[in-house]
Design an enzyme around this catalytic site. Structure first.
Site, short mmCIF file in Angstrom:
data_model
loop_
_atom_site.label_atom_id
_atom_site.label_comp_id
_atom_site.label_asym_id
_atom_site.label_seq_id
_atom_site.Cartn_x
_atom_site.Cartn_y
_atom_site.Cartn_z
CB SER A 1 -23.97 11.39 22.97
OG SER A 1 -25.01 11.09 22.06
CE1 TYR B 1 -27.87 12.88 26.89
CE2 TYR B 1 -27.66 12.79 24.50
CZ TYR B 1 -27.43 12.23 25.74
OH TYR B 1 -26.74 11.05 25.83
#
Lengths: 295, 581
Positions: free
Chosen positions: B451, B464
């Site tokens: 990401s 995350y």
């Protein structure tokens, strides 16, 4: 501000039902005549001739025909400028080929009653189209069920979006003007004239009614354009709505369009004797307990 | 190698070699060699095949120990077919044979399977690196007529691979080079250019110089006046991926001539039967057994070619988290290119739906329920893939979950779960499937979905971002390790993509109402950004197709990468903003 009550009489609804049947008969008749090599324009013109010969005197819009990946609004037809008023919607010179999906969409008015229908098919076979058409049944139940539960129209539209996501389809009705899942239909005055004015292929009288509804709705807190946005975040408005979920999967699109009757405390599809319902019944998809439900 | 018998064809005698013994119910296999080889090129493959079949090979006229005709016209295809017919007649009078042919042997056998002379005498045909000249001529014509510059470029590319065919039409040239020393050099040329170790053949001078007549007698004639050549026989085409003499595109139109067609790949150069005799024998056996009435193996089923060949036809792609969002779109993007796909997802119904959609695109598709946070389940899944479908060509480690909230509000249990699902699953998936690719000698791709958060610190996403940063580093290290095995590792860093993850993200340290509010906010913000999962899917497909090591998706990913690299102070400043508000 109170929403409008349903002003249509049973005779009015019969009139709308008759013209919806006419529109579907038009689509089925022309679809049966379709052959590879025909263009969208030829097919749209045939539909127009058919409707005129059956006494249609006006329209919400003149017939549309989309072939191949245009059914999924791929390419230029998918651009959303001018709030979705895209000239690429108009019938083109795209020619029909075997196994190519097509969509026919017509909205005739006769004696003041207007219908707006969508019909899809293929000359040959197309497994993706079959699957889309099968799955479209779930949307028909979902929409009327949620309206009966008096969920806001925006919530119903969002539920349709979520079902698309679950199915893995694109909600292609978002490419329509104002991303509408449905729009309102009003009764026009039956003035006995054989023809009425269209501008840019849209019937002036019907569009005027829509604009009037828009003004009135702005005052009363509802919108005649039913989509997932804040403007539709209101209780179901009694009246007639032409509902048109349109699904896309890669280059294949499918839809149906039918009139939904919303009353103060209930909702039902104007007619269950439509081609898509007959098709689902033939394929054994139609659930057994709906007879009770529909009654 | 001494011939076991000679067979008379017209006034020539042909040297025939056999392995094993014929028996009732045992298939007979005939091997036909190419140019500039002799039957000896098949030795290793024949020995393996002879464990189960009666195997026959022969020196084509002019080559090895067979007689040499005295004029060029005697090398025309009809005479070559006659030779094959005579060999089959002599060695397998009672049953039709299974042909396995390479290079010129394959070219001439196309003639045998598409004409009447040997009708009923051939049971199946495995063709390696040798198209029908007539098919090739139609292929060239249809591309030139298409008017597409891309198609014409493909033709030009194939012709540049076939330069020697033109050269062989010149008087003297072909035979001369063989007589002037190429014969002695040939084994070392093969070893240097092709990387295959072949023994020097005593008949190399003759095989090379006489065989030039094969080209002279047939090519120009057939290319200029091709005929439609069709067959209903089962045909298996084996493509050598790194063949210097033939592009696989030449086979694009084959289904139009051959309705019963299977097409498979070996990652090797032109002389596959020397470099990979086991693989060639295994593929041939699989096909022969199937044609002889056995089951169609999964690998064969995937190799079945119907209609147009797509770029990923025959490939197997595994996607975790394949039931929704980026995973489903990626699965469908590969399926659209012809790949067989496996959707693994914790939600079986969602995975099955993805597989069903993929099948609408005319590919094989499978759905498996896998919780990637569970080591046992991932191991069992990898095992299932290997045993049922074989090592995959592309693995997309995509499954992941979102978690937002400050470090001090994130519980140990939350950390544990996130690390398992977002990081451990990628470690396991990369390790297990890379091992399968290594074992199978596959030049596959491992795609790990990280990401833009991997290089954009933010106080709202500590857990995350940490898992995604680790995925990025893991991929970078693994890429280095697997480079020598020719397995590529791709890391994918999407920006703010509008998927279900926004509405499923847990927000720790806030009330349930506040969580709902933030989810709705996130959904809305991501919706406004309108970066769709299919953009990521297209980027992944592009990265795999064009061997890109890393892809950033979305303008924000590029900006954030720039900031993290060149404006670290700004990056630290931005980490203090609460993204989740």
């Amino acid at each position: 501000m109170p929403a409008p009550a349903l002003t249509f009489t049973a005779a009015d609804l019969d009139g709308f039902r008759e013209v919806q049947r006419l529109a579907y008969r038009c689509a089925e008749t022309i679809a049966a005549e379709m052959e590879p090599g025909m263009t969208e324009r030829e097919v749209a013109a045939r539909m127009k001739d058919f409707l005129m010969s059956e006494g249609a005197d006006d329209c919400f819009h003149q017939p549309f025909a989309w072939f191949g990946d245009r059914t999924a609004f791929r390419g230029f037809i998918g651009f959303k400028h001018l709030a979705g008023f895209n000239p690429a919607f108009y019938p083109s010179n795209r020619r029909l080929e075997r196994n190519m999906p097509f969509i026919l969409d017509c909205a005739p008015t006769r004696n003041g009653h207007t219908a707006d229908i969508g019909y899809c098919g293929v000359v040959g076979e197309n497994r993706a189209l079959d699957r889309l058409m099968d799955d479209l049944m779930e949307y028909r139940f979902l929409i009327v069920d949620l309206v009966r539960q008096r969920q806001s129209l925006a919530e119903v539209s969002q539920a349709v979006d979520r079902l698309c996501l679950k199915h893995g389809y694109e909600p292609r009705h978002k490419a329509y003007p104002f991303e509408v899942l449905a729009h309102r239909v009003e009764k026009l005055q039956d003035d006995g004239r054989p023809q009425h004015l269209s501008l840019a292929r849209f019937g002036v009288r019907n569009v005027t009614e829509l604009l009037k509804d828009r003004v009135r709705g702005a005052r009363e807190g509802w919108s005649p354009l039913w989509n997932s946005k804040a403007g539709s975040d209101h209780a179901p408005t009694p009246g007639l709505w032409a509902v048109e979920p349109h699904l896309g999967f890669r280059g294949v699109g499918a839809k149906w369009e039918e009139l939904l009757v919303i009353t103060e405390d209930d909702a039902f599809w104007l007619d269950d004797d439509v081609p898509q319902v007959r098709r689902w019944k033939e394929r054994g998809l139609w659930p057994a307990d709906t007879a009770r439900k529909a009654a | 190698m001494n011939p076991s018998e000679t067979v008379q064809s017209g006034d020539l005698s042909l040297a025939v070699y056999t392995w094993g013994t014929p028996a009732p119910g045992k298939p007979n296999v005939v091997l036909v060699h190419g140019y500039p080889d002799a039957a000896s090129v098949w030795t290793r493959t024949a020995e393996i095949l002879a464990e189960r079949y009666y195997v026959i090979a022969y020196d084509v006229r002019g080559a090895g120990r067979s007689d040499v005709p005295d004029h060029t016209k005697a090398f025309e295809l009809e005479h070559l077919v006659e030779d094959l017919a005579q060999v089959v007649e002599a060695t397998s009078p009672d049953q039709p044979v299974h042909l396995v042919c390479h290079d010129w042997g394959s070219i001439q056998s196309w003639e045998a399977v598409t004409t009447d002379r040997m009708a009923g005498r051939i049971a199946s045909y495995t063709s390696i690196s040798g198209p029908s000249i007539d098919h090739a001529a139609y292929w060239i014509m249809s591309r030139l007529r298409s008017g597409s510059t891309q198609e014409m470029a493909t033709v030009a590319r194939q012709l540049s691979h076939s330069w020697y065919i033109g050269a062989f039409q010149l008087p003297l040239f072909g035979p001369a080079i063989w007589k002037l020393g190429m014969d002695k050099l040939w084994p070392s040329i093969l070893s240097k250019v092709e990387g295959v170790q072949a023994e020097a053949s005593p008949t190399q001078t003759k095989d090379g110089s006489i065989g030039v007549n094969l080209y002279r007698a047939n090519f120009v004639q057939r290319l200029l006046k091709p005929q439609e050549r069709r067959t209903d026989l089962p045909v298996q085409v084996i493509v050598a991926k790194r063949d210097r003499f033939m592009l696989p595109e030449v086979l694009d139109d084959l289904p139009q001539w051959v309705p019963n067609l299977w097409q498979r790949e070996i990652d090797a150069g032109h002389w596959v039967q020397i470099s990979h005799p086991e693989r060639v024998a295994a593929m041939a056996s699989e096909f022969i057994d199937f044609v002889a009435g056995g089951a169609e193996t999964t690998a064969l089923r995937r190799a079945r070619r119907r209609g147009v060949r797509k770029p990923m036809t025959g490939k197997l792609v595994v996607v975790t988290g394949g039931g929704a969002g980026i995973g489903r779109e990626t699965l469908l993007a590969f399926a659209e290119q012809g790949a067989a796909v496996v959707a693994a997802d914790i939600d079986l119904a969602a995975a099955e739906r993805s597989a069903e959609l993929a099948r609408l695109l005319d590919v094989e598709a499978y759905a498996r329920q896998v919780d990637v946070g569970s080591t046992e389940q991932v191991e069992a899944f990898a095992q299932w893939v290997e045993s049922e479908l074989g090592a995959p060509d592309v693995v997309v480690n995509n499954a992941g979950i979102g978690l937002s909230g400050k470090m001090l509000d994130t519980s140990v249990a939350d950390w544990d779960k996130l690390l398992r699902v977002n990081l451990w699953s990628v470690i396991l998936g990369s390790k297990l499937f890379a091992q399968q690719m290594v074992d199978a000698g596959k030049r596959g791709h491992i795609v790990n979905v990280a990401s833009a958060a991997a290089f954009s610190p933010n106080k709202a996403l500590p857990a995350y971002s940490t898992t995604k940063a680790a995925v990025l580093m893991l991929s970078d290290c693994l890429r280095g390790e697997l480079a020598e095995k020719h397995i590529r590792v791709v890391s994918v860093c999407p920006g703010f993509v509008d998927t279900g993850i926004t509405t499923a993200t847990r927000f720790v340290g806030v009330s349930a109402d506040e969580q709902d509010k933030r989810r709705a906010q996130a959904k809305k913000a991501y919706g406004r950004r309108n970066l769709k999962p299919d953009a990521v899917a297209r980027a992944i497909l592009d990265a795999v197709t064009n061997d890109k090591p890393e892809v950033l998706v979305g303008a924000e990913a590029h900006v954030l990468r720039f900031v993290s690299r060149f404006l670290p102070a700004l990056s630290r400043r931005m980490a203090r903003l609460d993204l989740a508000k």
